[in-house]
Motif scaffolding. Structure first.
Motif, PDB file in Angstrom:
ATOM      1  N   ASP A  43       0.816  -1.220   0.000  1.00  0.00           N
ATOM      2  CA  ASP A  43       0.000   0.000   0.000  1.00  0.00           C
ATOM      3  C   ASP A  43       0.848   1.268   0.000  1.00  0.00           C
ATOM      4  O   ASP A  43       0.329   2.371   0.186  1.00  0.00           O
ATOM      5  N   TYR A  68      -5.182  -5.000   0.583  1.00  0.00           N
ATOM      6  CA  TYR A  68      -4.616  -3.959  -0.283  1.00  0.00           C
ATOM      7  C   TYR A  68      -5.639  -3.556  -1.352  1.00  0.00           C
ATOM      8  O   TYR A  68      -5.518  -3.920  -2.519  1.00  0.00           O
ATOM      9  N   ASN A  82      -6.225  -0.736  -2.802  1.00  0.00           N
ATOM     10  CA  ASN A  82      -5.948   0.428  -3.652  1.00  0.00           C
ATOM     11  C   ASN A  82      -4.901   0.204  -4.736  1.00  0.00           C
ATOM     12  O   ASN A  82      -4.579   1.134  -5.467  1.00  0.00           O
ATOM     13  N   ARG A  83      -4.354  -0.999  -4.855  1.00  0.00           N
ATOM     14  CA  ARG A  83      -3.405  -1.266  -5.936  1.00  0.00           C
ATOM     15  C   ARG A  83      -4.132  -1.905  -7.118  1.00  0.00           C
ATOM     16  O   ARG A  83      -5.282  -2.362  -7.014  1.00  0.00           O
TER      17      ARG A  83
END
Length: 653
Positions: free
Chosen positions: A239, A486, A488-489
């Motif tokens: 992140d 995670y 947001n990737r």
């Protein structure tokens, strides 16, 4: 490398006796054949009657001597005997930590990395793990606080099982050790069976037996005043991505070269002979190449192959060894390697059906005849997007932009009826699996691709009674929870992160730890140095994966160590020809196991579903080899652990 065992109990609960602890250690003697030791807390049996202790502890240790051969005997204490440790693993930066601790006033009696843990705990308490660069599981008993600390390394390279009872906690490197304690009930966890059929392993913290758990990677457990708390102390920094600029990429290339080289250098610290596993793939070739560059004489390298051509990598390993100048050794595996199936099952403690455990055990056995420590390339595929399945993830991400009716049409079952090759790895089979999953969420789609039995096939296999006993349990939650770490990737990066959190510790690292330790061989993985992992986690996906190929930045950083033919070769993997063996040499084993009354009477599976699967495989209509191997291993686990059909090495002497 070693094995640990022990327990903590309150004044009013059943103590762990010396004879029981010695039985626990005997069960894991293969992990440490060189020596053993036990410690019982000073209060145990010697307490002041007017002020009795509220808790007592026992620690046990089996030793495989790697560093400080003449010293470092465990369990080991601080100067006044108030803090004791039993430790399995290696602290690679122990020399640097030792200097810091001496500067802070600590006094050392040995040259071992074990004693560093004691003084780190004195200085930093339970957060001593933050300072360590290595692979480890350890137990620290703090006499003054009556506190037990259990800790596992960041990536989960070393295992730890535990059982919490009323007023007592038992722990060991392997499940079989805890089972040596008298009065332990053996009740199969049915949800664990569902997990096993999904993943081919049982994910942490679940265990195959009810009442037992596995400490997750990067976790510390504190047992104090009859209460157990488990806390995660580290996670890969996916992140916190690096900005994808040319300058940043150039800097990352240099840092990758420097960091991995340092990780290899640290893992070459040893007072016994060491070598490297060499498959002829990119990962093991880089590690062997770095070892050779840091060594003044040829490094011993080891590979293994099969008489079935499509599974045999020995030619590539030979080429890499010649290019690097190593002293190479190679060996052949045939179906006779399964003559001692009960031995394989016994060592793995829980049902485990990654078939590459077979060659890994064979490779470890022959490697141990020459060296005591072997470095490997494990972890690179997950960190640098090396698996073939990441191509499917990338392609499916593009397909997700298609209109929903188009995706629904592509996912229709009619496409599954088109004849294709029955080979597991054939292009047609892969295309069918890809298309069938397009209508699912990206997370569940990935689970369908990597799973052994998908949800429909599991439910078709189970008896109604077994299905009802699961009570709506969803084995896919393990993958969903990892994806949620995670959000947001990009999805490809999230998927590699999921494999780092799940498949890597539960399958790959468990396989290597057990296979190597059953032959008293220590396996070290430089790619899993947490500095390397943190750097890889922050890299943008396009640096690792482009034009349908993974490991791009890794190949660029180490191109001088990799022959060009190996740079461009397709990844083979470390599988075995189970499909061929089940149609030939191992057909009697398969049928006797799965169609026996013993197997069918367990009430898990429908006889007609098992027979259909076997017939389809034998007639060549479908390749069910991985599923059949999964079920064979499960049945033999029951026979070994619940019915006492144990190998000769498991019988106490």
């Amino acid at each position: 490398m070693c094995g640990i065992a022990g327990g903590v109990w309150s004044a009013n609960s059943e103590p762990l006796s010396r004879s029981q602890l010695e039985k626990m250690l005997h069960a894991i003697r293969h992990r440490g054949p060189d020596d053993y030791g036990v410690y019982f807390s000073a209060s145990e049996g010697n307490g002041n009657e007017n002020d009795p202790p509220s808790a007592s502890a026992a620690l046990g240790h089996r030793r495989l001597s790697i560093i400080d051969l003449s010293g470092g005997r465990q369990p080991l204490s601080n100067e006044d005997g108030t803090i004791w440790v039993s430790f399995n693993g290696e602290i690679y930066n122990y020399r640097e930590l030792r200097k810091e601790l001496i500067h802070q006033g600590h006094v050392f009696r040995t040259d071992s990395d074990t004693e560093v843990i004691v003084h780190l705990y004195e200085e930093y308490g339970v957060r001593c793990v933050d300072k360590m660069r290595g692979m480890f599981v350890f137990a620290v008993w703090d006499e003054s606080r009556e506190r037990l600390l259990l800790a596992r390394d960041r990536l989960g390279q070393k295992p730890l099982f535990y059982r919490q009872e009323s007023g007592r906690l038992l722990f060991a490197s392997e499940l079989k050790a805890i089972l040596e304690v008298s009065g332990i009930p053996l009740q199969v966890n049915r949800q664990a069976i569902d997990l096993y059929l999904t993943y081919q392993y049982i994910p942490h913290p679940t265990s195959i037996l009810s009442g037992f758990q596995k400490l997750p990677p990067a976790s510390i457990a504190v047992y104090e005043r009859n209460e157990l708390t488990v806390e995660r102390y580290w996670k890969p920094p996916y992140d916190d991505p690096i900005e994808a600029t040319p300058a940043a990429r150039s800097e990352a290339l240099a840092e990758l070269r420097e960091t991995l080289t340092e990780a290899v250098r640290l893992r070459m610290r040893s007072d016994v002979p060491l070598g490297a596993f060499l498959s002829g793939g990119i990962d093991s070739t880089i590690i062997a190449g770095l070892m050779q560059s840091l060594s003044e004489k040829p490094v011993h390298t080891f590979s293994i192959g099969f008489p079935v051509h499509e599974y045999d990598e020995r030619a590539y390993a030979r080429e890499a060894a010649k290019f690097l100048g190593t002293e190479h050794h190679e060996f052949l595996v045939d179906p006779s390697a399964l003559e001692t199936l009960s031995t394989l099952i016994w060592h793995y403690d829980e049902p485990f059906s990654d078939s590459s455990a077979i060659p890994t055990m064979a490779l470890s056995e022959v490697t141990r005849k020459i060296v005591t420590v072997a470095l490997s390339g494990d972890g690179s595929d997950e960190l640098f997007a090396g698996y073939h399945r990441y191509r499917a993830v990338d392609l499916a991400g593009k397909a997700d932009w298609l209109p929903r009716p188009v995706k629904a049409a592509l996912a229709a079952k009619i496409w599954q009826k088109i004849p294709t090759s029955t080979r597991q790895r054939s292009l047609g089979r892969r295309a069918k699996r890809f298309i069938a999953a397009l209508g699912q969420s990206p997370e569940r789609r990935y689970l369908r691709w990597i799973g052994i039995f998908d949800e429909d096939s599991r439910h078709n296999l189970y008896t109604r009674e077994f299905q009802e006993s699961l009570d709506g349990f969803d084995s896919g939650d393990f993958i969903d929870d990892a994806y949620a770490e995670y959000p947001n990737r990009d999805f490809l990066t999230r998927t590699t992160a999921v494999d780092v959190l799940t498949y890597l510790p539960c399958d790959i690292l468990s396989k290597v730890d057990i296979a190597s330790m059953c032959h008293s061989l220590e396996a070290r993985s430089p790619f899993l140095d947490h500095h390397v992992v943190e750097l890889a986690a922050r890299m943008p996906a396009e640096w690792k994966y482009s034009n349908g190929k993974g490991k791009q930045i890794l190949i660029e950083a180490f191109s001088d160590l990799i022959p060009e033919s190996i740079q461009n070769r397709s990844k083979m993997g470390f599988g075995v020809p189970i499909d061929h063996w089940f149609r030939n040499e191992l057909k009697p084993l398969m049928k006797e196991t799965l169609l026996s009354d013993r197997c069918l009477d367990r009430g898990y599976f429908r006889p007609d579903a098992l027979k259909l699967m076997i017939d389809e495989h034998l007639n060549g209509r479908w390749d069910h080899s991985y599923r059949l191997w999964n079920l064979v291993c499960l049945e033999h686990w029951h026979r070994v652990f619940l019915e006492g059909a144990r190998p000769e090495e498991a019988v106490p002497v």
